[in-house]
Design a protein around this motif. Structure first.
Motif, short mmCIF file in Angstrom:
data_model
loop_
_atom_site.label_atom_id
_atom_site.label_comp_id
_atom_site.label_asym_id
_atom_site.label_seq_id
_atom_site.Cartn_x
_atom_site.Cartn_y
_atom_site.Cartn_z
N GLU A 144 6.79 8.97 -5.98
CA GLU A 144 8.14 9.08 -6.51
C GLU A 144 9.21 8.64 -5.52
O GLU A 144 10.40 8.67 -5.83
N LEU A 145 8.80 8.23 -4.32
CA LEU A 145 9.78 7.85 -3.31
C LEU A 145 10.34 6.46 -3.61
O LEU A 145 9.63 5.55 -4.04
N ALA A 146 11.64 6.32 -3.37
CA ALA A 146 12.32 5.02 -3.48
C ALA A 146 12.52 4.47 -2.07
O ALA A 146 12.48 5.21 -1.08
N PRO A 147 12.70 3.15 -1.94
CA PRO A 147 12.91 2.57 -0.61
C PRO A 147 14.03 3.27 0.15
O PRO A 147 15.12 3.49 -0.40
N GLY A 148 13.72 3.63 1.38
CA GLY A 148 14.69 4.33 2.20
C GLY A 148 14.56 5.83 2.15
O GLY A 148 15.10 6.54 3.02
N ASP A 149 13.84 6.37 1.15
CA ASP A 149 13.67 7.82 1.05
C ASP A 149 12.82 8.34 2.20
O ASP A 149 11.85 7.69 2.63
N GLN A 150 13.17 9.52 2.64
CA GLN A 150 12.43 10.19 3.71
C GLN A 150 12.05 11.57 3.19
O GLN A 150 12.91 12.31 2.68
N ALA A 151 10.78 11.92 3.25
CA ALA A 151 10.34 13.17 2.66
C ALA A 151 8.99 13.58 3.25
O ALA A 151 8.36 12.83 3.99
N ASP A 152 8.57 14.79 2.91
CA ASP A 152 7.24 15.29 3.24
C ASP A 152 6.34 15.09 2.03
O ASP A 152 6.74 15.40 0.90
N CYS A 153 5.15 14.58 2.26
CA CYS A 153 4.23 14.26 1.17
C CYS A 153 2.80 14.66 1.53
O CYS A 153 2.44 14.72 2.70
N PHE A 154 2.01 14.91 0.50
CA PHE A 154 0.56 15.00 0.67
C PHE A 154 -0.02 13.61 0.37
O PHE A 154 0.43 12.93 -0.55
N ALA A 155 -1.01 13.20 1.13
CA ALA A 155 -1.61 11.89 0.90
C ALA A 155 -3.07 11.90 1.33
O ALA A 155 -3.47 12.66 2.22
N LEU A 156 -3.85 11.04 0.70
CA LEU A 156 -5.25 10.86 1.03
C LEU A 156 -5.40 9.55 1.80
O LEU A 156 -4.86 8.53 1.38
N LEU A 157 -6.11 9.59 2.92
CA LEU A 157 -6.40 8.37 3.67
C LEU A 157 -7.55 7.65 2.96
O LEU A 157 -8.68 8.12 2.95
N SER A 158 -7.24 6.52 2.35
CA SER A 158 -8.25 5.81 1.57
C SER A 158 -8.92 4.69 2.35
O SER A 158 -10.01 4.24 1.99
N GLU A 159 -8.28 4.23 3.43
CA GLU A 159 -8.85 3.12 4.18
C GLU A 159 -8.28 3.12 5.60
O GLU A 159 -7.11 3.41 5.81
N LYS A 160 -9.13 2.78 6.57
CA LYS A 160 -8.70 2.64 7.96
C LYS A 160 -9.40 1.44 8.56
O LYS A 160 -10.62 1.40 8.63
N TYR B 217 9.79 5.82 3.31
CA TYR B 217 9.15 4.84 2.42
C TYR B 217 9.94 3.54 2.39
O TYR B 217 11.18 3.55 2.34
N GLN B 218 9.22 2.41 2.44
CA GLN B 218 9.85 1.09 2.38
C GLN B 218 8.99 0.17 1.52
O GLN B 218 7.80 0.42 1.31
N GLU B 219 9.59 -0.91 1.04
CA GLU B 219 8.86 -1.97 0.34
C GLU B 219 9.25 -3.30 0.93
O GLU B 219 10.43 -3.54 1.21
N ASN B 220 8.26 -4.18 1.13
CA ASN B 220 8.55 -5.52 1.62
C ASN B 220 7.55 -6.49 0.98
O ASN B 220 6.83 -6.11 0.06
N ARG B 221 7.50 -7.71 1.49
CA ARG B 221 6.63 -8.71 0.85
C ARG B 221 5.15 -8.38 0.99
O ARG B 221 4.31 -8.97 0.32
N TYR B 222 4.81 -7.43 1.86
CA TYR B 222 3.42 -7.01 2.01
C TYR B 222 3.09 -5.80 1.13
O TYR B 222 1.98 -5.32 1.12
N GLY B 223 4.09 -5.30 0.41
CA GLY B 223 3.86 -4.19 -0.48
C GLY B 223 4.46 -2.90 0.03
O GLY B 223 5.22 -2.88 1.01
N PRO B 224 4.13 -1.76 -0.59
CA PRO B 224 4.66 -0.46 -0.18
C PRO B 224 4.19 -0.07 1.22
O PRO B 224 3.03 -0.25 1.56
#
Length: 353
Positions: free
Chosen positions: A24-40, A93-100
Protein backbone atom coordinates in the motif's frame (compact mmCIF):
# COMPACT_ATOMS: atom_id res chain seq x y z
CA UNK A 1 -2.64 10.14 19.42
CA UNK A 2 0.65 8.19 19.48
CA UNK A 3 1.20 4.86 17.76
CA UNK A 4 3.52 2.07 18.77
CA UNK A 5 5.99 1.27 16.00
CA UNK A 6 7.34 -2.15 15.14
CA UNK A 7 10.65 -1.28 16.78
CA UNK A 8 9.27 -0.28 20.13
CA UNK A 9 9.44 3.50 19.84
CA UNK A 10 6.46 5.79 20.11
CA UNK A 11 5.54 7.57 16.89
CA UNK A 12 3.09 10.29 15.92
CA UNK A 13 0.22 9.45 13.56
CA UNK A 14 2.01 10.83 10.49
CA UNK A 15 5.44 9.42 11.28
CA UNK A 16 7.53 6.70 9.70
CA UNK A 17 6.66 4.31 12.52
CA UNK A 18 3.14 3.62 11.27
CA UNK A 19 2.54 -0.05 10.49
CA UNK A 20 1.37 -0.41 6.89
CA UNK A 21 1.25 -3.17 4.27
CA UNK A 22 4.20 -3.01 1.90
CA UNK A 23 1.83 -3.18 -1.07
CA UNK A 24 0.00 0.00 0.00
CA UNK A 25 3.02 2.31 0.06
CA UNK A 26 3.28 5.11 -2.49
CA UNK A 27 6.61 6.50 -3.75
CA UNK A 28 8.24 8.51 -1.01
CA UNK A 29 6.24 6.87 1.78
CA UNK A 30 8.15 5.83 4.87
CA UNK A 31 6.63 3.22 7.16
CA UNK A 32 7.11 0.04 9.16
CA UNK A 33 6.16 -3.14 7.30
CA UNK A 34 6.22 -6.90 7.60
CA UNK A 35 7.92 -8.59 4.65
CA UNK A 36 9.13 -12.00 3.52
CA UNK A 37 12.61 -12.34 2.05
CA UNK A 38 11.92 -14.19 -1.19
CA UNK A 39 15.34 -13.99 -2.83
CA UNK A 40 18.94 -13.12 -1.94
CA UNK A 41 21.63 -12.90 -4.62
CA UNK A 42 25.29 -12.08 -4.06
CA UNK A 43 27.00 -9.96 -6.70
CA UNK A 44 29.95 -7.60 -7.14
CA UNK A 45 30.26 -3.99 -8.21
CA UNK A 46 32.52 -3.02 -11.11
CA UNK A 47 35.38 -2.45 -8.68
CA UNK A 48 34.94 -5.89 -7.11
CA UNK A 49 33.08 -4.96 -3.93
CA UNK A 50 30.44 -7.52 -2.86
CA UNK A 51 26.81 -6.66 -2.32
CA UNK A 52 23.46 -8.45 -2.06
CA UNK A 53 20.36 -7.90 -4.16
CA UNK A 54 17.44 -8.84 -1.93
CA UNK A 55 13.80 -9.29 -2.88
CA UNK A 56 11.18 -8.71 -0.19
CA UNK A 57 7.45 -9.12 -0.64
CA UNK A 58 4.04 -9.27 0.88
CA UNK A 59 1.09 -10.91 -0.85
CA UNK A 60 0.60 -8.17 -3.45
CA UNK A 61 3.98 -6.53 -4.05
CA UNK A 62 7.59 -7.52 -4.57
CA UNK A 63 10.35 -4.98 -3.95
CA UNK A 64 14.14 -4.92 -4.27
CA UNK A 65 16.71 -3.68 -1.81
CA UNK A 66 20.43 -3.41 -2.38
CA UNK A 67 22.58 -4.32 0.63
CA UNK A 68 25.97 -2.74 -0.07
CA UNK A 69 29.16 -3.94 1.59
CA UNK A 70 29.46 -0.75 3.65
CA UNK A 71 25.87 -1.11 4.91
CA UNK A 72 25.25 -1.91 8.57
CA UNK A 73 23.09 -4.81 7.31
CA UNK A 74 25.71 -6.45 5.06
CA UNK A 75 27.25 -8.84 7.59
CA UNK A 76 23.96 -10.06 9.04
CA UNK A 77 22.52 -10.38 5.52
CA UNK A 78 25.47 -12.50 4.43
CA UNK A 79 25.54 -14.72 7.51
CA UNK A 80 21.95 -14.97 8.69
CA UNK A 81 19.27 -13.85 6.24
CA UNK A 82 17.71 -16.71 4.30
CA UNK A 83 14.93 -16.76 1.69
CA UNK A 84 11.75 -17.71 3.51
CA UNK A 85 12.57 -15.59 6.58
CA UNK A 86 10.08 -12.95 7.71
CA UNK A 87 11.20 -9.48 8.78
CA UNK A 88 10.00 -6.27 10.32
CA UNK A 89 11.32 -3.45 8.20
CA UNK A 90 11.27 0.32 8.51
CA UNK A 91 11.76 1.56 5.00
CA UNK A 92 11.19 4.24 2.39
CA UNK A 93 9.42 3.07 -0.78
CA UNK A 94 10.48 4.22 -4.26
CA UNK A 95 9.82 3.28 -7.89
CA UNK A 96 12.24 3.65 -10.79
CA UNK A 97 12.99 2.04 -14.15
CA UNK A 98 14.15 -1.10 -12.34
CA UNK A 99 10.83 -1.46 -10.55
CA UNK A 100 9.71 -1.10 -6.91
CA UNK A 101 12.54 -0.46 -4.41
CA UNK A 102 12.91 0.09 -0.68
CA UNK A 103 15.62 1.84 1.32
CA UNK A 104 15.98 0.02 4.64
CA UNK A 105 16.34 2.08 7.80
CA UNK A 106 15.77 -0.63 10.40
CA UNK A 107 15.23 -4.37 10.04
CA UNK A 108 14.97 -7.41 12.28
CA UNK A 109 13.42 -10.89 12.14
CA UNK A 110 9.82 -11.15 13.28
CA UNK A 111 9.03 -12.67 16.67
CA UNK A 112 5.96 -13.98 18.47
CA UNK A 113 4.99 -10.54 19.73
CA UNK A 114 4.57 -9.32 16.16
CA UNK A 115 1.30 -11.23 15.88
CA UNK A 116 -0.19 -8.60 18.18
CA UNK A 117 0.59 -6.05 15.45
CA UNK A 118 -1.09 -8.07 12.71
CA UNK A 119 1.66 -10.40 11.46
CA UNK A 120 0.34 -13.69 10.04
CA UNK A 121 2.62 -15.93 7.92
CA UNK A 122 -0.36 -17.14 5.88
CA UNK A 123 -0.93 -13.60 4.64
CA UNK A 124 2.29 -13.85 2.60
CA UNK A 125 1.51 -16.98 0.61
CA UNK A 126 0.19 -16.13 -2.86
CA UNK A 127 -2.08 -18.72 -4.40
CA UNK A 128 -4.14 -19.32 -7.49
CA UNK A 129 -7.32 -17.27 -7.75
CA UNK A 130 -9.16 -20.42 -8.84
CA UNK A 131 -10.62 -23.14 -6.61
CA UNK A 132 -8.11 -25.96 -6.30
CA UNK A 133 -10.57 -28.83 -5.92
CA UNK A 134 -12.58 -27.55 -8.87
CA UNK A 135 -9.49 -27.32 -11.08
CA UNK A 136 -8.40 -30.86 -10.19
CA UNK A 137 -11.85 -32.32 -10.86
CA UNK A 138 -12.05 -30.48 -14.20
CA UNK A 139 -8.63 -31.78 -15.26
CA UNK A 140 -9.59 -35.38 -14.44
CA UNK A 141 -12.90 -34.96 -16.25
CA UNK A 142 -11.11 -33.80 -19.40
CA UNK A 143 -8.93 -36.91 -19.25
CA UNK A 144 -11.87 -39.26 -18.73
CA UNK A 145 -14.01 -37.64 -21.44
CA UNK A 146 -11.36 -37.19 -24.14
CA UNK A 147 -8.80 -40.01 -23.91
CA UNK A 148 -10.38 -43.05 -25.51
CA UNK A 149 -7.27 -45.25 -25.28
CA UNK A 150 -8.02 -47.05 -22.00
CA UNK A 151 -4.42 -47.93 -20.98
CA UNK A 152 -3.29 -44.37 -21.74
CA UNK A 153 -6.23 -42.93 -19.80
CA UNK A 154 -5.41 -45.24 -16.87
CA UNK A 155 -1.76 -44.12 -16.93
CA UNK A 156 -2.63 -40.41 -16.79
CA UNK A 157 -5.29 -40.75 -14.08
CA UNK A 158 -3.08 -42.98 -11.92
CA UNK A 159 -0.21 -40.49 -12.04
CA UNK A 160 -2.58 -37.66 -11.12
CA UNK A 161 -4.18 -39.62 -8.30
CA UNK A 162 -0.91 -40.82 -6.77
CA UNK A 163 0.52 -37.29 -6.83
CA UNK A 164 -2.68 -35.39 -6.07
CA UNK A 165 -1.35 -33.43 -3.08
CA UNK A 166 1.67 -32.08 -4.97
CA UNK A 167 -0.33 -31.51 -8.16
CA UNK A 168 -2.85 -29.43 -6.22
CA UNK A 169 -0.42 -27.50 -4.00
CA UNK A 170 2.79 -26.96 -5.97
CA UNK A 171 3.65 -23.79 -7.87
CA UNK A 172 4.47 -24.22 -11.55
CA UNK A 173 7.92 -22.71 -11.17
CA UNK A 174 10.29 -21.07 -8.73
CA UNK A 175 9.75 -17.78 -10.56
CA UNK A 176 8.62 -16.40 -13.92
CA UNK A 177 5.15 -17.94 -14.32
CA UNK A 178 2.45 -19.36 -12.03
CA UNK A 179 4.96 -19.22 -9.17
CA UNK A 180 2.40 -19.51 -6.40
CA UNK A 181 0.43 -22.14 -4.52
CA UNK A 182 -1.65 -24.29 -6.91
CA UNK A 183 0.06 -22.56 -9.83
CA UNK A 184 1.11 -25.93 -11.26
CA UNK A 185 -2.47 -27.14 -11.44
CA UNK A 186 -3.72 -23.82 -12.82
CA UNK A 187 -1.07 -23.92 -15.56
CA UNK A 188 -1.56 -27.59 -16.46
CA UNK A 189 -5.33 -27.23 -16.66
CA UNK A 190 -5.02 -24.14 -18.85
CA UNK A 191 -2.49 -25.84 -21.16
CA UNK A 192 -4.72 -28.92 -21.39
CA UNK A 193 -7.80 -26.88 -22.32
CA UNK A 194 -5.85 -25.03 -25.01
CA UNK A 195 -4.38 -28.30 -26.31
CA UNK A 196 -7.86 -29.82 -26.44
CA UNK A 197 -9.10 -26.90 -28.53
CA UNK A 198 -6.10 -27.12 -30.88
CA UNK A 199 -6.45 -30.89 -31.26
CA UNK A 200 -10.12 -30.60 -32.24
CA UNK A 201 -9.38 -27.74 -34.62
CA UNK A 202 -6.49 -29.35 -36.47
CA UNK A 203 -8.07 -32.82 -36.61
CA UNK A 204 -10.88 -31.17 -38.55
CA UNK A 205 -8.56 -29.01 -40.66
CA UNK A 206 -6.37 -31.97 -41.61
CA UNK A 207 -8.83 -34.85 -41.65
CA UNK A 208 -6.71 -36.83 -44.12
CA UNK A 209 -3.48 -36.54 -42.12
CA UNK A 210 -1.67 -39.88 -42.04
CA UNK A 211 -1.27 -40.93 -39.32
CA UNK A 212 -4.15 -38.85 -37.96
CA UNK A 213 -3.48 -36.35 -35.20
CA UNK A 214 -4.04 -38.14 -31.90
CA UNK A 215 -6.34 -36.26 -29.56
CA UNK A 216 -5.62 -38.89 -26.90
CA UNK A 217 -1.88 -38.22 -26.98
CA UNK A 218 -2.30 -34.45 -27.16
CA UNK A 219 -4.40 -34.44 -23.98
CA UNK A 220 -2.13 -36.92 -22.19
CA UNK A 221 0.95 -34.93 -23.12
CA UNK A 222 -0.59 -31.65 -22.02
CA UNK A 223 -1.55 -33.08 -18.63
CA UNK A 224 1.86 -34.69 -18.04
CA UNK A 225 4.23 -32.27 -19.80
CA UNK A 226 5.43 -30.76 -16.50
CA UNK A 227 4.90 -33.75 -14.19
CA UNK A 228 8.64 -33.89 -13.52
CA UNK A 229 8.27 -30.72 -11.48
CA UNK A 230 6.86 -32.89 -8.71
CA UNK A 231 10.47 -34.02 -8.23
CA UNK A 232 12.26 -30.93 -9.56
CA UNK A 233 10.76 -28.49 -7.05
CA UNK A 234 10.31 -28.29 -3.31
CA UNK A 235 7.51 -26.00 -2.16
CA UNK A 236 8.59 -23.43 0.47
CA UNK A 237 6.83 -20.47 2.15
CA UNK A 238 8.72 -18.01 -0.05
CA UNK A 239 8.06 -19.95 -3.23
CA UNK A 240 9.68 -23.02 -4.73
CA UNK A 241 13.27 -24.17 -4.42
CA UNK A 242 15.02 -26.66 -6.67
CA UNK A 243 15.78 -30.12 -5.32
CA UNK A 244 19.12 -31.77 -6.02
CA UNK A 245 17.55 -33.90 -8.77
CA UNK A 246 15.89 -30.78 -10.13
CA UNK A 247 19.22 -29.02 -10.48
CA UNK A 248 21.15 -32.02 -11.77
CA UNK A 249 18.53 -33.70 -13.99
CA UNK A 250 15.67 -31.26 -14.59
CA UNK A 251 11.93 -31.72 -14.85
CA UNK A 252 11.94 -32.83 -18.48
CA UNK A 253 13.93 -36.02 -17.93
CA UNK A 254 12.42 -36.53 -14.49
CA UNK A 255 8.98 -36.39 -16.10
CA UNK A 256 9.96 -38.91 -18.76
CA UNK A 257 11.22 -41.22 -15.98
CA UNK A 258 7.98 -40.86 -14.00
CA UNK A 259 5.97 -41.90 -17.07
CA UNK A 260 8.26 -44.88 -17.64
CA UNK A 261 7.96 -46.01 -14.03
CA UNK A 262 4.17 -45.91 -14.08
CA UNK A 263 3.91 -47.38 -17.57
CA UNK A 264 5.46 -50.64 -16.37
CA UNK A 265 2.32 -51.36 -14.36
CA UNK A 266 -0.20 -50.44 -17.07
CA UNK A 267 -1.31 -53.54 -18.91
CA UNK A 268 -1.86 -53.16 -22.63
CA UNK A 269 -0.14 -49.80 -23.11
CA UNK A 270 1.06 -49.65 -26.71
CA UNK A 271 4.87 -49.15 -26.84
CA UNK A 272 4.59 -46.61 -29.64
CA UNK A 273 1.95 -44.65 -27.74
CA UNK A 274 4.31 -44.54 -24.77
CA UNK A 275 7.19 -43.45 -27.00
CA UNK A 276 5.13 -40.64 -28.49
CA UNK A 277 4.03 -39.53 -25.03
CA UNK A 278 7.63 -39.48 -23.81
CA UNK A 279 8.57 -37.43 -26.87
CA UNK A 280 5.93 -34.81 -26.02
CA UNK A 281 7.42 -34.47 -22.54
CA UNK A 282 11.07 -34.20 -23.60
CA UNK A 283 10.34 -31.80 -26.50
CA UNK A 284 7.74 -29.51 -24.94
CA UNK A 285 10.20 -26.63 -24.40
CA UNK A 286 11.33 -26.89 -28.04
CA UNK A 287 14.90 -25.58 -27.79
CA UNK A 288 18.06 -26.78 -25.99
CA UNK A 289 18.51 -23.33 -24.42
CA UNK A 290 15.02 -23.68 -22.95
CA UNK A 291 15.76 -27.17 -21.63
CA UNK A 292 14.54 -29.59 -24.28
CA UNK A 293 17.09 -32.02 -25.74
CA UNK A 294 15.05 -32.27 -28.93
CA UNK A 295 12.45 -30.19 -30.79
CA UNK A 296 8.89 -31.46 -31.42
CA UNK A 297 8.87 -34.11 -34.14
CA UNK A 298 5.19 -35.05 -34.02
CA UNK A 299 1.99 -33.01 -34.48
CA UNK A 300 0.92 -33.73 -30.91
CA UNK A 301 4.23 -32.53 -29.49
CA UNK A 302 4.04 -29.35 -31.55
CA UNK A 303 0.57 -28.50 -30.23
CA UNK A 304 1.56 -29.14 -26.61
CA UNK A 305 4.67 -26.99 -26.99
CA UNK A 306 2.73 -23.98 -28.24
CA UNK A 307 -0.11 -24.47 -25.73
CA UNK A 308 2.48 -24.50 -22.93
CA UNK A 309 4.45 -21.56 -24.30
CA UNK A 310 1.49 -19.22 -24.79
CA UNK A 311 0.07 -20.01 -21.36
CA UNK A 312 3.34 -19.27 -19.58
CA UNK A 313 4.05 -16.08 -21.52
CA UNK A 314 0.53 -14.73 -21.29
CA UNK A 315 0.55 -15.20 -17.53
CA UNK A 316 3.84 -13.28 -17.34
CA UNK A 317 2.32 -10.39 -19.31
CA UNK A 318 -0.92 -10.43 -17.32
CA UNK A 319 1.02 -10.44 -14.05
CA UNK A 320 3.15 -7.49 -15.19
CA UNK A 321 0.05 -5.51 -16.15
CA UNK A 322 -1.61 -6.44 -12.87
CA UNK A 323 1.20 -5.17 -10.65
CA UNK A 324 0.18 -2.25 -8.49
CA UNK A 325 1.39 1.05 -9.93
CA UNK A 326 1.11 4.32 -8.11
CA UNK A 327 1.05 6.57 -11.14
CA UNK A 328 -0.49 6.68 -14.61
CA UNK A 329 2.61 5.46 -16.43
CA UNK A 330 1.95 4.32 -19.99
CA UNK A 331 4.36 1.40 -19.63
CA UNK A 332 5.13 -1.04 -16.85
CA UNK A 333 8.70 -1.42 -15.62
CA UNK A 334 11.01 -3.94 -17.28
CA UNK A 335 11.23 -5.80 -13.99
CA UNK A 336 9.28 -8.85 -15.19
CA UNK A 337 10.17 -12.27 -16.65
CA UNK A 338 9.58 -11.05 -20.21
CA UNK A 339 12.21 -8.33 -19.62
CA UNK A 340 10.20 -5.74 -21.48
CA UNK A 341 7.99 -2.80 -20.64
CA UNK A 342 4.34 -3.65 -21.29
CA UNK A 343 2.20 -0.91 -22.80
CA UNK A 344 -0.70 0.12 -20.61
CA UNK A 345 -1.83 3.09 -22.67
CA UNK A 346 -2.99 6.44 -21.40
CA UNK A 347 -5.50 6.14 -18.60
CA UNK A 348 -8.42 7.76 -20.39
CA UNK A 349 -7.69 5.84 -23.63
CA UNK A 350 -7.12 2.47 -22.00
CA UNK A 351 -10.39 2.64 -20.09
CA UNK A 352 -12.48 3.79 -23.05
CA UNK A 353 -14.94 1.35 -24.56
Amino acid sequence: MAKRSLFGDSQDDNSAGEIRPLSELAPGDQADCFALLSEKQRAETRDGKPYYRCQFRDLNRRVSSMIWNDSSWFEVCEEQWQPGDYFRIRCRYQENRYGPQIDIMQIRPVNDEDREHGFEPGDFLPQSRFDTAGMYDELCSIVRDNINDEPLRQLVLTILDDNREQVCEFPAASRNHHAYRSGFLEHVLSVTKTALYLADKYREYYATLDPPLSKDLTIAGAVLHDIGKMQELSAQPHGADYTASGRLIGHILLGRDIVRDYARDVEGLDPEVQLRLEHIIVSHQNLPEWGSPIAPHTPEALLVHYADDIDAKFQMMAFALGESMTDDAEFTSRNNPLRRSIFRGRGETASAE
